[in-house]
Design a protein around this motif. Structure first.
Motif, PDB file in Angstrom:
ATOM      1  N   ARG A 255      -0.429  -4.285   2.493  1.00 26.53           N
ATOM      2  CA  ARG A 255       0.442  -4.787   3.547  1.00 26.53           C
ATOM      3  C   ARG A 255      -0.312  -5.874   4.301  1.00 26.53           C
ATOM      4  O   ARG A 255      -1.431  -5.666   4.754  1.00 26.53           O
ATOM      5  CB  ARG A 255       0.843  -3.685   4.527  1.00 26.53           C
TER       6      ARG A 255
ATOM      7  N   ASP B  61       3.983 -15.924  -0.795  1.00 26.22           N
ATOM      8  CA  ASP B  61       5.347 -15.683  -0.313  1.00 26.22           C
ATOM      9  C   ASP B  61       5.525 -16.186   1.119  1.00 26.22           C
ATOM     10  O   ASP B  61       6.548 -16.780   1.459  1.00 26.22           O
ATOM     11  CB  ASP B  61       5.696 -14.197  -0.379  1.00 26.22           C
ATOM     12  N   LEU B  62       4.531 -15.947   1.964  1.00 23.91           N
ATOM     13  CA  LEU B  62       4.606 -16.436   3.344  1.00 23.91           C
ATOM     14  C   LEU B  62       4.637 -17.967   3.370  1.00 23.91           C
ATOM     15  O   LEU B  62       5.420 -18.572   4.106  1.00 23.91           O
ATOM     16  CB  LEU B  62       3.430 -15.908   4.169  1.00 23.91           C
TER      17      LEU B  62
ATOM     18  N   TRP C 109       5.422  -8.748  11.640  1.00 22.57           N
ATOM     19  CA  TRP C 109       6.139  -8.469  10.402  1.00 22.57           C
ATOM     20  C   TRP C 109       5.125  -8.001   9.373  1.00 22.57           C
ATOM     21  O   TRP C 109       3.923  -8.245   9.513  1.00 22.57           O
ATOM     22  CB  TRP C 109       6.813  -9.744   9.908  1.00 22.57           C
ATOM     23  N   ARG C 110       5.625  -7.369   8.294  1.00 24.84           N
ATOM     24  CA  ARG C 110       4.746  -6.940   7.216  1.00 24.84           C
ATOM     25  C   ARG C 110       5.327  -7.376   5.888  1.00 24.84           C
ATOM     26  O   ARG C 110       6.530  -7.390   5.691  1.00 24.84           O
ATOM     27  CB  ARG C 110       4.555  -5.441   7.214  1.00 24.84           C
ATOM     28  N   THR C 111       4.423  -7.731   4.989  1.00 23.63           N
ATOM     29  CA  THR C 111       4.843  -8.022   3.622  1.00 23.63           C
ATOM     30  C   THR C 111       4.766  -6.729   2.834  1.00 23.63           C
ATOM     31  O   THR C 111       4.093  -5.774   3.233  1.00 23.63           O
ATOM     32  CB  THR C 111       3.931  -9.072   2.961  1.00 23.63           C
ATOM     33  N   SER C 112       5.447  -6.700   1.713  1.00 18.78           N
ATOM     34  CA  SER C 112       5.336  -5.562   0.810  1.00 18.78           C
ATOM     35  C   SER C 112       5.521  -6.055  -0.614  1.00 18.78           C
ATOM     36  O   SER C 112       5.884  -7.212  -0.838  1.00 18.78           O
ATOM     37  CB  SER C 112       6.360  -4.482   1.150  1.00 18.78           C
ATOM     38  N   HIS C 113       5.255  -5.193  -1.545  1.00 17.15           N
ATOM     39  CA  HIS C 113       5.360  -5.528  -2.969  1.00 17.15           C
ATOM     40  C   HIS C 113       6.005  -4.352  -3.681  1.00 17.15           C
ATOM     41  O   HIS C 113       6.128  -3.261  -3.106  1.00 17.15           O
ATOM     42  CB  HIS C 113       3.972  -5.841  -3.545  1.00 17.15           C
TER      43      HIS C 113
ATOM     44  N   GLY D  49      10.863  -8.086   0.829  1.00 15.09           N
ATOM     45  CA  GLY D  49       9.424  -8.315   0.872  1.00 15.09           C
ATOM     46  C   GLY D  49       8.852  -8.604   2.243  1.00 15.09           C
ATOM     47  O   GLY D  49       7.640  -8.754   2.395  1.00 15.09           O
ATOM     48  N   LEU D  50       9.711  -8.657   3.275  1.00 10.82           N
ATOM     49  CA  LEU D  50       9.237  -8.981   4.625  1.00 10.82           C
ATOM     50  C   LEU D  50      10.062  -8.199   5.641  1.00 10.82           C
ATOM     51  O   LEU D  50      11.271  -8.397   5.749  1.00 10.82           O
ATOM     52  CB  LEU D  50       9.349 -10.488   4.877  1.00 10.82           C
TER      53      LEU D  50
ATOM     54  N   ALA E  16       1.260 -12.150  -1.502  1.00  9.33           N
ATOM     55  CA  ALA E  16       1.832 -12.080  -0.156  1.00  9.33           C
ATOM     56  C   ALA E  16       1.630 -13.393   0.594  1.00  9.33           C
ATOM     57  O   ALA E  16       2.552 -13.902   1.244  1.00  9.33           O
ATOM     58  CB  ALA E  16       1.215 -10.919   0.629  1.00  9.33           C
TER      59      ALA E  16
ATOM     60  N   CYS F 203       1.745  -9.959   9.881  1.00  6.75           N
ATOM     61  CA  CYS F 203       1.708 -11.343  10.350  1.00  6.75           C
ATOM     62  C   CYS F 203       2.591 -11.548  11.570  1.00  6.75           C
ATOM     63  O   CYS F 203       3.486 -10.754  11.860  1.00  6.75           O
ATOM     64  CB  CYS F 203       2.114 -12.288   9.226  1.00  6.75           C
TER      65      CYS F 203
END
Length: 135
Positions: A82, A42-43, A69-73, A56-57, A39, A85
């Motif tokens: 999660r 990726d950011l 915002w949140r990341t995911s997989h 993913g965002l 994550a 950010c």
């Protein structure tokens, strides 16, 4: 040049504890750390703050004072990591505000508390970095 990933000091402490568990052979911690690392990568790969959601965002609807915002997989039945950010307006920084190492067990309870908890973490980051970044 992409965005700069930054976070409050307490997140670094959390990562250190997670790495200690990984070093101790904890398989759950190993999975969590792999997702967190992915994550953060990726950011860091973003060229600029997002203007639209991606797989993913995604924007967090339960944001508080700051839009987060949140990341995911991809789905993993054992772990749902999660990273929450915030992208300070007019900045090339992304601030990691919160982290759910096992949202799979927490479910929606995690999102119900995101707004207030993220606000506190973001305000802490602002105080910690006063004068370092444009806001």
């Amino acid at each position: 040049m992409g965005v700069i990933v930054d976070m409050p000091e307490e997140f670094f402490v959390y990562l250190d504890r997670l790495e200690e568990k990984v070093d101790g052979g904890d398989p759950h911690a190993t999975r969590v750390l792999a997702y967190v690392t992915a994550a953060l990568a990726d950011l860091a790969a973003l060229e600029e703050p997002p203007v639209a959601e991606t797989p993913g965002l995604k924007q967090v609807r339960q944001s508080g004072r700051y839009p987060v915002w949140r990341t995911s997989h991809p789905y993993d039945e054992a772990v749902a990591v999660r990273v929450i950010c915030w992208f300070p307006p007019g900045s090339d920084v992304v601030v990691v505000a919160l982290f759910a190492g096992d949202k799979a067990r927490m479910g929606d309870v995690f999102y119900n508390s995101v707004g207030p908890r993220a606000d506190v973490a973001i305000e802490r980051w602002i105080k910690e970095t006063e004068g370092e970044h444009d806001e």
